[in-house]
Design a protein around this motif. Structure first.
Motif, short mmCIF file in Angstrom:
data_model
loop_
_atom_site.label_atom_id
_atom_site.label_comp_id
_atom_site.label_asym_id
_atom_site.label_seq_id
_atom_site.Cartn_x
_atom_site.Cartn_y
_atom_site.Cartn_z
N ASP A 50 0.83 -1.21 0.00
CA ASP A 50 0.00 0.00 0.00
C ASP A 50 0.87 1.26 0.00
O ASP A 50 0.36 2.36 -0.18
CB ASP A 50 -0.97 0.00 1.19
CG ASP A 50 -0.26 -0.12 2.53
OD1 ASP A 50 0.78 -0.81 2.62
OD2 ASP A 50 -0.76 0.47 3.50
N GLN A 51 2.17 1.10 0.15
CA GLN A 51 3.12 2.22 0.09
C GLN A 51 3.63 2.47 -1.32
O GLN A 51 4.35 3.44 -1.57
CB GLN A 51 4.30 1.95 1.03
CG GLN A 51 3.90 1.75 2.48
CD GLN A 51 3.13 2.92 3.05
OE1 GLN A 51 3.57 4.07 2.92
NE2 GLN A 51 1.98 2.66 3.63
N CYS A 52 3.29 1.58 -2.25
CA CYS A 52 3.71 1.71 -3.65
C CYS A 52 3.11 2.99 -4.23
O CYS A 52 1.92 3.27 -4.02
CB CYS A 52 3.24 0.50 -4.44
SG CYS A 52 3.63 0.56 -6.20
N PRO A 53 3.91 3.77 -4.96
CA PRO A 53 3.40 5.03 -5.52
C PRO A 53 2.18 4.89 -6.43
O PRO A 53 1.41 5.84 -6.57
CB PRO A 53 4.58 5.58 -6.32
CG PRO A 53 5.78 4.92 -5.74
CD PRO A 53 5.32 3.58 -5.25
N VAL A 54 1.98 3.73 -7.03
CA VAL A 54 0.83 3.55 -7.92
C VAL A 54 -0.29 2.72 -7.28
O VAL A 54 -1.24 2.34 -7.94
CB VAL A 54 1.26 2.94 -9.28
CG1 VAL A 54 2.14 3.91 -10.05
CG2 VAL A 54 1.94 1.60 -9.11
N TYR A 55 -0.19 2.50 -5.99
CA TYR A 55 -1.23 1.77 -5.25
C TYR A 55 -2.56 2.49 -5.40
O TYR A 55 -2.66 3.69 -5.17
CB TYR A 55 -0.83 1.69 -3.77
CG TYR A 55 -1.87 1.09 -2.87
CD1 TYR A 55 -2.01 -0.28 -2.76
CD2 TYR A 55 -2.72 1.89 -2.12
CE1 TYR A 55 -2.96 -0.84 -1.91
CE2 TYR A 55 -3.67 1.36 -1.28
CZ TYR A 55 -3.79 -0.01 -1.18
OH TYR A 55 -4.73 -0.56 -0.35
N GLY A 56 -3.56 1.76 -5.84
CA GLY A 56 -4.90 2.32 -5.98
C GLY A 56 -5.12 3.18 -7.21
O GLY A 56 -6.16 3.82 -7.35
N TRP A 57 -4.16 3.19 -8.11
CA TRP A 57 -4.27 4.05 -9.29
C TRP A 57 -5.51 3.73 -10.13
O TRP A 57 -6.11 4.61 -10.73
CB TRP A 57 -3.00 3.92 -10.13
CG TRP A 57 -2.88 5.02 -11.13
CD1 TRP A 57 -3.23 4.97 -12.44
CD2 TRP A 57 -2.40 6.34 -10.89
NE1 TRP A 57 -2.99 6.18 -13.05
CE2 TRP A 57 -2.48 7.04 -12.10
CE3 TRP A 57 -1.92 7.00 -9.78
CZ2 TRP A 57 -2.09 8.36 -12.23
CZ3 TRP A 57 -1.53 8.30 -9.91
CH2 TRP A 57 -1.62 8.97 -11.13
N PHE A 58 -5.88 2.44 -10.16
CA PHE A 58 -7.06 2.01 -10.93
C PHE A 58 -8.21 1.62 -9.99
O PHE A 58 -8.96 0.69 -10.26
CB PHE A 58 -6.70 0.84 -11.84
CG PHE A 58 -5.66 1.19 -12.87
CD1 PHE A 58 -5.98 2.01 -13.95
CD2 PHE A 58 -4.37 0.71 -12.77
CE1 PHE A 58 -5.03 2.34 -14.90
CE2 PHE A 58 -3.42 1.03 -13.72
CZ PHE A 58 -3.74 1.85 -14.78
N ARG A 59 -8.35 2.33 -8.91
CA ARG A 59 -9.34 2.03 -7.87
C ARG A 59 -10.76 1.89 -8.42
O ARG A 59 -11.52 1.05 -7.98
CB ARG A 59 -9.28 3.13 -6.82
CG ARG A 59 -10.26 2.93 -5.68
CD ARG A 59 -9.96 3.84 -4.52
NE ARG A 59 -8.81 3.25 -3.82
CZ ARG A 59 -7.71 3.92 -3.49
NH1 ARG A 59 -7.60 5.19 -3.76
NH2 ARG A 59 -6.72 3.33 -2.87
N SER A 60 -11.10 2.68 -9.40
CA SER A 60 -12.48 2.68 -9.91
C SER A 60 -12.77 1.54 -10.89
O SER A 60 -13.91 1.36 -11.29
CB SER A 60 -12.79 4.02 -10.59
OG SER A 60 -11.96 4.19 -11.73
N GLU A 61 -11.74 0.77 -11.24
CA GLU A 61 -11.93 -0.33 -12.20
C GLU A 61 -12.05 -1.66 -11.49
O GLU A 61 -11.54 -1.85 -10.39
CB GLU A 61 -10.77 -0.36 -13.19
CG GLU A 61 -10.72 0.89 -14.03
CD GLU A 61 -9.69 0.80 -15.14
OE1 GLU A 61 -9.48 -0.29 -15.68
OE2 GLU A 61 -9.09 1.84 -15.44
N LYS A 62 -12.71 -2.61 -12.15
CA LYS A 62 -12.82 -3.96 -11.61
C LYS A 62 -11.48 -4.67 -11.76
O LYS A 62 -10.73 -4.41 -12.70
CB LYS A 62 -13.91 -4.74 -12.34
CG LYS A 62 -15.28 -4.19 -12.10
CD LYS A 62 -16.33 -5.03 -12.78
CE LYS A 62 -17.69 -4.43 -12.46
NZ LYS A 62 -18.77 -5.28 -12.93
#
Length: 72
Positions: A50-62
């Motif tokens: 969860d510390q990765c800079p791109v963590y959650g970048w595609f949060r809105s996608e399945k």
């Protein structure tokens, strides 16, 4: 040549590779998709992904759509 509906931009490829770099030797495609999705799963948190800079970048996608992007 037929159109490829799963084609992704260079920017998206960079995000995927950045997340993949975090899990070398620790996980595969599913874990990669969980990082990009922003999963709060126990393994993701234990590995501090969860510390990765791109963590959650595609949060809105399945997650299945993220997997499609990451497998080209």
């Amino acid at each position: 040549m037929k159109p490829n509906s799963t084609r992704v931009s260079k920017e998206v490829i960079i995000f995927i590779l950045r997340a993949a770099d975090e899990i070398i030797g620790q996980g595969g495609r599913t874990l990669l998709a969980k990082i990009l999705k922003g999963s709060r799963e126990k393994k993701v948190l234990q590995l501090e992904l969860d510390q990765c800079p791109v963590y959650g970048w595609f949060r809105s996608e399945k997650q299945e759509e993220i997997l499609k992007k990451s497998t080209g």
